[in-house]
Design a protein around this motif. Structure first.
Motif, PDB file in Angstrom:
ATOM      1  N   ARG A 277       4.071  -3.975  -5.672  1.00 52.44           N
ATOM      2  CA  ARG A 277       4.525  -2.810  -5.855  1.00 52.44           C
ATOM      3  C   ARG A 277       3.876  -1.493  -4.640  1.00 52.44           C
ATOM      4  O   ARG A 277       4.542  -0.805  -4.535  1.00 52.44           O
ATOM      5  CB  ARG A 277       4.176  -2.246  -7.305  1.00 52.44           C
ATOM      6  CG  ARG A 277       4.810  -2.560  -8.192  1.00 52.44           C
ATOM      7  CD  ARG A 277       4.292  -2.609  -9.901  1.00 52.44           C
ATOM      8  NE  ARG A 277       4.561  -3.282 -10.760  1.00 52.44           N
ATOM      9  CZ  ARG A 277       6.485  -2.548 -11.503  1.00 52.44           C
ATOM     10  NH1 ARG A 277       7.302  -1.633 -10.875  1.00 52.44           N
ATOM     11  NH2 ARG A 277       6.871  -3.547 -12.159  1.00 52.44           N
ATOM     12  N   GLU A 278       2.849  -2.249  -4.353  1.00 51.55           N
ATOM     13  CA  GLU A 278       2.005  -1.110  -3.142  1.00 51.55           C
ATOM     14  C   GLU A 278       2.079  -1.703  -2.316  1.00 51.55           C
ATOM     15  O   GLU A 278       2.113  -0.477  -1.140  1.00 51.55           O
ATOM     16  CB  GLU A 278       0.405  -1.772  -3.643  1.00 51.55           C
ATOM     17  CG  GLU A 278      -0.302  -1.151  -4.911  1.00 51.55           C
ATOM     18  CD  GLU A 278      -1.169  -1.608  -5.349  1.00 51.55           C
ATOM     19  OE1 GLU A 278      -2.176  -2.526  -4.331  1.00 51.55           O
ATOM     20  OE2 GLU A 278      -2.024  -1.210  -6.130  1.00 51.55           O
ATOM     21  N   GLY A 279       2.961  -2.596  -1.763  1.00 52.25           N
ATOM     22  CA  GLY A 279       3.284  -2.631  -0.448  1.00 52.25           C
ATOM     23  C   GLY A 279       4.648  -2.408   0.005  1.00 52.25           C
ATOM     24  O   GLY A 279       4.955  -2.675   1.096  1.00 52.25           O
ATOM     25  N   MET A 280       5.727  -2.558  -1.391  1.00 50.68           N
ATOM     26  CA  MET A 280       7.330  -2.150  -0.399  1.00 50.68           C
ATOM     27  C   MET A 280       6.915  -0.296  -0.137  1.00 50.68           C
ATOM     28  O   MET A 280       7.717  -0.127   1.274  1.00 50.68           O
ATOM     29  CB  MET A 280       7.609  -1.433  -2.274  1.00 50.68           C
ATOM     30  CG  MET A 280       8.281  -2.697  -2.359  1.00 50.68           C
ATOM     31  SD  MET A 280       9.377  -2.667  -3.567  1.00 50.68           S
ATOM     32  CE  MET A 280      10.561  -2.110  -3.697  1.00 50.68           C
ATOM     33  N   GLU A 310       4.410  -9.777   4.275  1.00 47.75           N
ATOM     34  CA  GLU A 310       2.747  -9.563   5.420  1.00 47.75           C
ATOM     35  C   GLU A 310       1.722  -8.743   5.449  1.00 47.75           C
ATOM     36  O   GLU A 310       1.911  -7.526   5.130  1.00 47.75           O
ATOM     37  CB  GLU A 310       3.094  -8.899   6.768  1.00 47.75           C
ATOM     38  CG  GLU A 310       4.253  -9.830   7.554  1.00 47.75           C
ATOM     39  CD  GLU A 310       4.847  -9.541   8.868  1.00 47.75           C
ATOM     40  OE1 GLU A 310       4.153  -7.932   9.303  1.00 47.75           O
ATOM     41  OE2 GLU A 310       5.334  -9.983  10.159  1.00 47.75           O
ATOM     42  N   SER A 311       1.639  -9.428   4.217  1.00 49.38           N
ATOM     43  CA  SER A 311       0.515  -8.650   2.693  1.00 49.38           C
ATOM     44  C   SER A 311      -0.837  -8.068   4.060  1.00 49.38           C
ATOM     45  O   SER A 311      -1.936  -8.868   4.248  1.00 49.38           O
ATOM     46  CB  SER A 311       0.121  -9.407   1.836  1.00 49.38           C
ATOM     47  OG  SER A 311      -1.191  -8.487   0.797  1.00 49.38           O
ATOM     48  N   LEU A 312      -1.687  -7.042   3.803  1.00 53.26           N
ATOM     49  CA  LEU A 312      -2.221  -5.929   4.218  1.00 53.26           C
ATOM     50  C   LEU A 312      -3.757  -6.812   3.840  1.00 53.26           C
ATOM     51  O   LEU A 312      -4.898  -6.929   4.843  1.00 53.26           O
ATOM     52  CB  LEU A 312      -2.322  -4.601   4.520  1.00 53.26           C
ATOM     53  CG  LEU A 312      -1.783  -3.521   4.997  1.00 53.26           C
ATOM     54  CD1 LEU A 312      -1.915  -2.137   5.101  1.00 53.26           C
ATOM     55  CD2 LEU A 312      -1.423  -4.598   6.779  1.00 53.26           C
ATOM     56  N   GLU A 313      -3.558  -7.706   2.987  1.00 54.31           N
ATOM     57  CA  GLU A 313      -4.710  -7.592   1.669  1.00 54.31           C
ATOM     58  C   GLU A 313      -4.551  -9.221   2.035  1.00 54.31           C
ATOM     59  O   GLU A 313      -5.489  -9.741   2.373  1.00 54.31           O
ATOM     60  CB  GLU A 313      -4.688  -7.353   0.664  1.00 54.31           C
ATOM     61  CG  GLU A 313      -6.079  -7.725  -0.573  1.00 54.31           C
ATOM     62  CD  GLU A 313      -5.963  -6.612  -1.976  1.00 54.31           C
ATOM     63  OE1 GLU A 313      -6.549  -7.525  -2.773  1.00 54.31           O
ATOM     64  OE2 GLU A 313      -4.805  -6.309  -2.283  1.00 54.31           O
ATOM     65  N   TYR A 314      -4.139  -9.786   1.920  1.00 55.48           N
ATOM     66  CA  TYR A 314      -3.681 -11.438   1.466  1.00 55.48           C
ATOM     67  C   TYR A 314      -3.584 -11.655   2.927  1.00 55.48           C
ATOM     68  O   TYR A 314      -3.763 -13.254   2.758  1.00 55.48           O
ATOM     69  CB  TYR A 314      -2.866 -11.420   0.136  1.00 55.48           C
ATOM     70  CG  TYR A 314      -3.239 -11.115  -1.302  1.00 55.48           C
ATOM     71  CD1 TYR A 314      -4.791 -11.554  -1.363  1.00 55.48           C
ATOM     72  CD2 TYR A 314      -2.714  -9.695  -1.463  1.00 55.48           C
ATOM     73  CE1 TYR A 314      -5.705 -10.982  -3.221  1.00 55.48           C
ATOM     74  CE2 TYR A 314      -2.809  -9.629  -2.513  1.00 55.48           C
ATOM     75  CZ  TYR A 314      -4.451 -10.470  -3.234  1.00 55.48           C
ATOM     76  OH  TYR A 314      -4.864  -9.658  -4.238  1.00 55.48           O
ATOM     77  N   GLY A 315      -2.110 -11.446   3.774  1.00 54.55           N
ATOM     78  CA  GLY A 315      -2.046 -12.556   4.880  1.00 54.55           C
ATOM     79  C   GLY A 315      -0.700 -12.261   4.834  1.00 54.55           C
ATOM     80  O   GLY A 315       0.370 -11.745   3.705  1.00 54.55           O
ATOM     81  N   MET A 316      -0.073 -13.890   5.567  1.00 59.22           N
ATOM     82  CA  MET A 316       1.419 -13.552   5.155  1.00 59.22           C
ATOM     83  C   MET A 316       1.966 -14.934   4.035  1.00 59.22           C
ATOM     84  O   MET A 316       0.669 -15.236   3.872  1.00 59.22           O
ATOM     85  CB  MET A 316       1.600 -14.531   6.522  1.00 59.22           C
ATOM     86  CG  MET A 316       3.203 -14.863   6.538  1.00 59.22           C
ATOM     87  SD  MET A 316       4.238 -13.761   6.414  1.00 59.22           S
ATOM     88  CE  MET A 316       4.476 -13.184   8.570  1.00 59.22           C
TER      89      MET A 316
END
Length: 547
Positions: A277-280, A310-316
């Motif tokens: 929800r936050e990454g979209m 490609e999550s800013l918090e958790y990576g790929m």
């Protein structure tokens, strides 16, 4: 305030009843006192003795009689009012405690009485099992068949539960399509609970008839255990809910007991959903592109778009981690269209001979407006429909075939190509292949990977290739990982292939460099300083797996 008014009304009514009762008692006493005198005077008059009863006493007696009749009528009214009030209170209590559709207890009543049942069972040295049962794909029933059909399914589910569970089991509907059953059992009789759970799941697998339609349902059932008095109802419901979702993750239509490790899995799932929800809106979901080639010549003919996070918090994060969560949470439709739009924007620079293939989730094929949404996307981006291929898994055909037929026909009419993905793993029939306007069949990678060591897998691949030839549908093989497999597929007559042998899924930038090297970018899209890319090769150089 309302309660105060009610108490005031009851107080006023009670005072009126006391006054009325006092008047009646006085009237009876006066009647006893005056009645004998008046009646004696009447008798004497009738036998010729005396001048008749005293008029005042006679009037008093008549008044006493009227007051007694009034009192009797008031007594009857009070009895009727008490009966009606008692019945109304019983109805109100029933409605407050019961689900009106199924006759089961509701959530409030279950939580209020469940703790007492746990305490009583533990005091008797028994355990308590709590079943939490959720109907699989119930939203689809409402969407496709209507809410009347949904209500019928819920009623049938309740009837089947009541027929299976013992009479002393507590049954409740938590809301929506979630049901709860509680029952105490001897610690040594856990196998009995397993048998009941299995019987419930099997019973709910049978279709429900509504308006001459057969509605297929199923159920996922989680079980929580209370073996000491410290366990609360809230804890049991939460644990059973976690176990139920674990059943859904494992394939639905089954039951399982709660285990402590499941709670951690739920927390991870919630983190993933929150991340989606936050990454979209941050654009963390991007397309990668896996090459598709003509196996015989090695010529690049297209790319399958694969979603990456490609999550800013958790990576790929790989798709197998987040796509199931996106589907369960209902986010897959919006997420998929967002990434498809991005892929179309990128693919606008490709040579018109290069197809863009996109996977469509089964959940999206439940949306009657999906074809319009995708067509609108094509228009907004300015991407040619003839350069787009939509891949549909064969398992999607059995959710609602008429709706799927409407969607794929609409897309076909727009010029979009259609491919039946993962063929061989589901339940497609020849009638579906003939009835739906597919352009291509894709053999599932599991058969391709196993064909060298398994005669059965190779026989399946051969059968699918021959089927494609008979229906004039080219075949694409997934999971081509070595040269020997590619050669064998060529011999069998398979047209297209994709897999690590031809190249892994790459980012947009890497894909653009690959296309530029082969002269497969639109001339108008090339940067002014681009060197000559040898476009006369026509992209004929085969793609090979790199070391």
């Amino acid at each position: 305030m309302i309660e105060t008014l009610k108490q005031s009304d009851r107080s006023t009514g009670a005072k009126r009843d006391v006054v009325a009762g006092g008047i009646v008692v006085a009237a009876i006493l006066l009647f006893v006192g005056t009645g004998s005198t008046v009646m004696q005077a009447v008798v004497n008059t009738m036998i010729g003795i005396g001048g008749g009863p005293d008029r005042a006493l006679a009037a008093a007696m008549v008044l006493n009689v009227a007051l007694i009749l009034f009192g009797w009528r008031r007594y009857e009214d009070l009895n009727r009012e008490i009966r009606e009030r008692t019945e109304a209170e019983q109805r109100a209590r029933y409605l407050a405690d019961t689900d009106p559709l199924t006759g089961f207890l509701n959530r409030r009543s279950l939580l209020a009485t469940g703790q007492q049942q746990i305490a009583k069972a533990i005091a008797d040295k028994r355990h308590v099992a709590l079943f939490l049962l959720d109907l699989d794909h119930f939203k689809t029933v409402n969407d496709i068949h209507g809410h009347a059909a949904g209500d019928r399914v819920l009623q049938v589910a309740a009837e089947r539960m009541s027929a299976i569970l013992p009479p002393n089991a507590t049954k409740a509907r938590l809301g929506g399509d979630e049901f709860v059953a509680m029952l105490a059992f001897e610690p040594s009789a856990r196998a009995t609970i397993d048998a009941l759970a299995a019987e419930l799941v099997a019973a709910l697998e049978t279709s429900v008839t509504h308006d001459a339609q057969q509605i297929r349902i199923g159920a996922s059932l989680g079980i929580a255990l209370a073996d000491d008095a410290s366990v609360t109802m809230e804890t049991m419901v939460r644990q059973a809910d976690i176990a139920m979702y674990n059943c859904k993750d494992e394939g639905r239509n089954r039951f399982c007991w709660f285990e402590p490790g499941m709670e951690m899995a739920v927390q991870v799932r919630n983190q993933i959903e929150t991340g989606i929800r936050e990454g979209m809106p941050r654009g963390e979901f991007v397309p990668h592109f896996e090459p598709q080639v003509d196996i015989a010549s090695g010529r690049l003919v297209g790319f399958e778009m694969l979603m990456r996070w490609e999550s800013l918090e958790y990576g790929m994060i790989p798709p197998e981690r987040f796509i199931p969560v996106a589907e369960e949470s209902g986010l897959i439709g919006e997420l998929s269209l967002q990434v498809i739009r991005h892929a179309m924007e990128i693919a606008k620079s490709w040579d018109p001979s290069i197809l863009l293939a996109v996977n469509i989730s089964p959940q999206q094929l439940k949306d009657p407006w999906f074809s319009q949404k995708l067509t609108k996307l094509l228009v907004e981006v300015g991407f040619p429909a003839s350069q787009l291929e939509v891949e549909i898994t064969e398992s999607s055909l059995f959710e609602n075939l008429p709706l799927v037929r409407s969607i794929v026909t609409s897309l076909k009419n727009q010029g979009v190509s259609l491919s039946l993905d993962d063929f061989g793993t589901g339940y497609s029939s020849l009638s579906h292949l003939r009835a739906l306007p597919f352009d291509r069949i894709k053999i599932d990678r599991s058969f391709v990977a196993a064909m060298r060591g398994s005669p059965d897998a190779q026989a399946i691949v051969v059968a699918i290739v021959r089927l494609g030839e008979s229906l004039a549908m080219p075949i694409t093989a997934e999971g081509v990982e070595d040269e020997a497999t590619a050669i064998e597929l060529t011999r069998l007559g398979c047209a297209k292939g994709q897999g690590w042998y031809f190249g892994r899924a790459a980012s947009a930038a890497d894909t653009e460099r690959l296309l530029a090297d082969r002269g497969l970018l639109r001339t108008s899209m090339l940067p002014p300083t681009s060197p000559d890319t040898g476009s006369d090769t026509g992209g004929a150089e085969p793609l090979r797996k790199t070391a």
